[in-house]
Design an enzyme around this catalytic site. Structure first.
Site, short mmCIF file in Angstrom:
data_model
loop_
_atom_site.label_atom_id
_atom_site.label_comp_id
_atom_site.label_asym_id
_atom_site.label_seq_id
_atom_site.Cartn_x
_atom_site.Cartn_y
_atom_site.Cartn_z
N LEU A 21 -137.20 -57.09 32.92
CA LEU A 21 -138.13 -58.22 32.94
C LEU A 21 -139.01 -58.26 31.69
O LEU A 21 -139.80 -59.19 31.54
CB LEU A 21 -139.00 -58.16 34.20
CG LEU A 21 -138.26 -58.20 35.53
CD1 LEU A 21 -139.24 -58.21 36.68
CD2 LEU A 21 -137.34 -59.43 35.59
N THR A 22 -138.88 -57.27 30.83
CA THR A 22 -139.67 -57.27 29.61
C THR A 22 -139.36 -58.47 28.71
O THR A 22 -140.28 -59.11 28.20
CB THR A 22 -139.48 -55.95 28.84
OG1 THR A 22 -139.91 -54.87 29.67
CG2 THR A 22 -140.29 -55.94 27.55
N THR A 72 -135.94 -47.68 25.32
CA THR A 72 -136.10 -47.05 26.63
C THR A 72 -135.00 -46.01 26.85
O THR A 72 -134.24 -45.70 25.92
CB THR A 72 -136.12 -48.12 27.75
OG1 THR A 72 -136.50 -47.52 28.97
CG2 THR A 72 -134.78 -48.81 27.90
N LYS A 76 -135.64 -42.67 23.80
CA LYS A 76 -137.04 -42.60 23.38
C LYS A 76 -137.35 -41.40 22.49
O LYS A 76 -138.27 -41.47 21.66
CB LYS A 76 -137.96 -42.58 24.61
CG LYS A 76 -138.01 -43.89 25.37
CD LYS A 76 -138.97 -43.81 26.53
CE LYS A 76 -139.05 -45.13 27.27
NZ LYS A 76 -140.00 -45.10 28.38
N ASP A 113 -146.23 -46.66 26.18
CA ASP A 113 -146.02 -46.23 27.57
C ASP A 113 -147.26 -45.53 28.12
O ASP A 113 -147.66 -45.76 29.26
CB ASP A 113 -144.82 -45.28 27.65
CG ASP A 113 -143.49 -46.02 27.66
OD1 ASP A 113 -143.46 -47.19 28.08
OD2 ASP A 113 -142.48 -45.42 27.24
N GLY A 142 -140.23 -34.83 36.04
CA GLY A 142 -139.62 -35.30 34.80
C GLY A 142 -140.44 -34.98 33.57
O GLY A 142 -141.67 -35.08 33.59
#
Length: 307
Positions: A21-22, A72, A76, A113, A142
């Protein structure tokens, strides 16, 4: 004809991002500013490419007149070696999610981010962001590109103890050492098995999922059945997920059912998009307008990617 100095041609490089949706968020905000802006996803999975292809894609994009890219998973961190200049935040994080292509063809890497996560937490869970007691001990799942950003953000927010759970112990240890040098006031530890994870979660005030587990292309639950069975999801624990496709991940649904306060990935998605749009265009975005458009896009997707 529109030259690169008269309009914006932007892309997103990543795995499984065709439904992101970016792009529509950026394009709608550009429309509101009255500027020409085209944002195209470059889905590595759809193109049958891997993360190692990102540098070649950037080189081709520079030749084709692109202005900037969002980056992404899984690029990254690996893309950094191909960039000519980095912001202080990107260098500290060891990860970028934004690349600006200068007119001379050089690449500038930045990271929105971490700032997007901070903005999202303040907007979605202000009772947590503004209460040091709720940030005393946080467990994060993570330690990759997204994880480095959220861990950096948590340290900047004043978390006193940060527990990193990562199967790749070397990766987690590297992040812990990196952040430890930047934030000596934060106790950072690495957890490598479920027993240690359970112990930490039963003590913690917060849990952040910064793994790709739960994405529409990587469905699943980032907590094992044995960890869930230990009752780690409970009232009094706040839970944040970085994933927004879908927003209602298995973790989010389980956390809500257990009485946790929950921050969905949409908050971070909007926050990073606001900062990225400013970086790419030099224009000041309207954060509330972008958030409202994001919610409209999510509502239109319900029953599909947001199920």
């Amino acid at each position: 004809m529109s030259l690169r100095t008269e309009s914006f041609l932007v892309g997103l490089i990543g795995d499984g991002i065709t439904s992101s949706l970016t792009p529509p968020m950026h394009e709608a905000e550009a429309d509101a500013h009255g500027v020409r802006y085209l944002y195209r996803p470059v889905d590595l999975d759809a193109l049958n490419l891997d993360g190692a292809s990102a540098p070649a894609l950037l080189d081709a994009a520079a030749l084709l007149g692109f202005n900037a890219f969002n980056i992404t998973h899984p690029c990254k961190q690996s893309i950094m070696e191909h960039l000519h200049e980095l912001s202080d935040a990107a260098r500290a994080l060891g990860a970028v999610n934004c690349v600006v292509i200068h007119e001379d063809g050089t690449f500038y890497g930045d990271n929105t981010d971490y700032s997007g996560f901070i903005a999202g937490l303040k907007r979605g869970l202000p009772q947590v962001a503004e209460d040091p007691a709720r940030l005393e001990h946080v467990v994060q799942l993570g330690a990759g590109g997204a994880g480095s950003a959220t861990a950096y953000a948590l340290c900047r927010l004043g978390v006193r103890r940060l527990s990193l759970f990562e199967r790749d112990a070397a990766k987690a240890q590297g992040l812990a050492e990196q952040l430890g040098g930047l934030f000596p006031q934060t106790q950072i530890e690495v957890l490598t098995d479920d027993t240690l994870l359970i112990e930490a979660l039963l003590e913690a005030q917060g849990l952040v999922n910064a793994t790709p587990v739960g994405m529409h292309v990587h469905p699943g639950m980032p907590l094992s059945e044995s960890v869930q069975a230990a009752g780690v999801l409970r009232e009094g624990l706040w839970v944040a997920d970085v994933i927004y496709l879908p927003q209602q991940t298995q973790l989010v649904r389980a956390a809500r059912a257990a009485g946790c306060e929950v921050l969905t990935g949409g908050y971070m998605a909007v926050g990073q998009a606001v900062d990225a749009f400013r970086l790419f265009t030099g224009l000041e975005p309207n954060a509330e307008r972008m958030a409202a458009h994001f919610e409209a896009l999510i509502a239109a997707q319900q029953g599909v990617t947001n199920a």
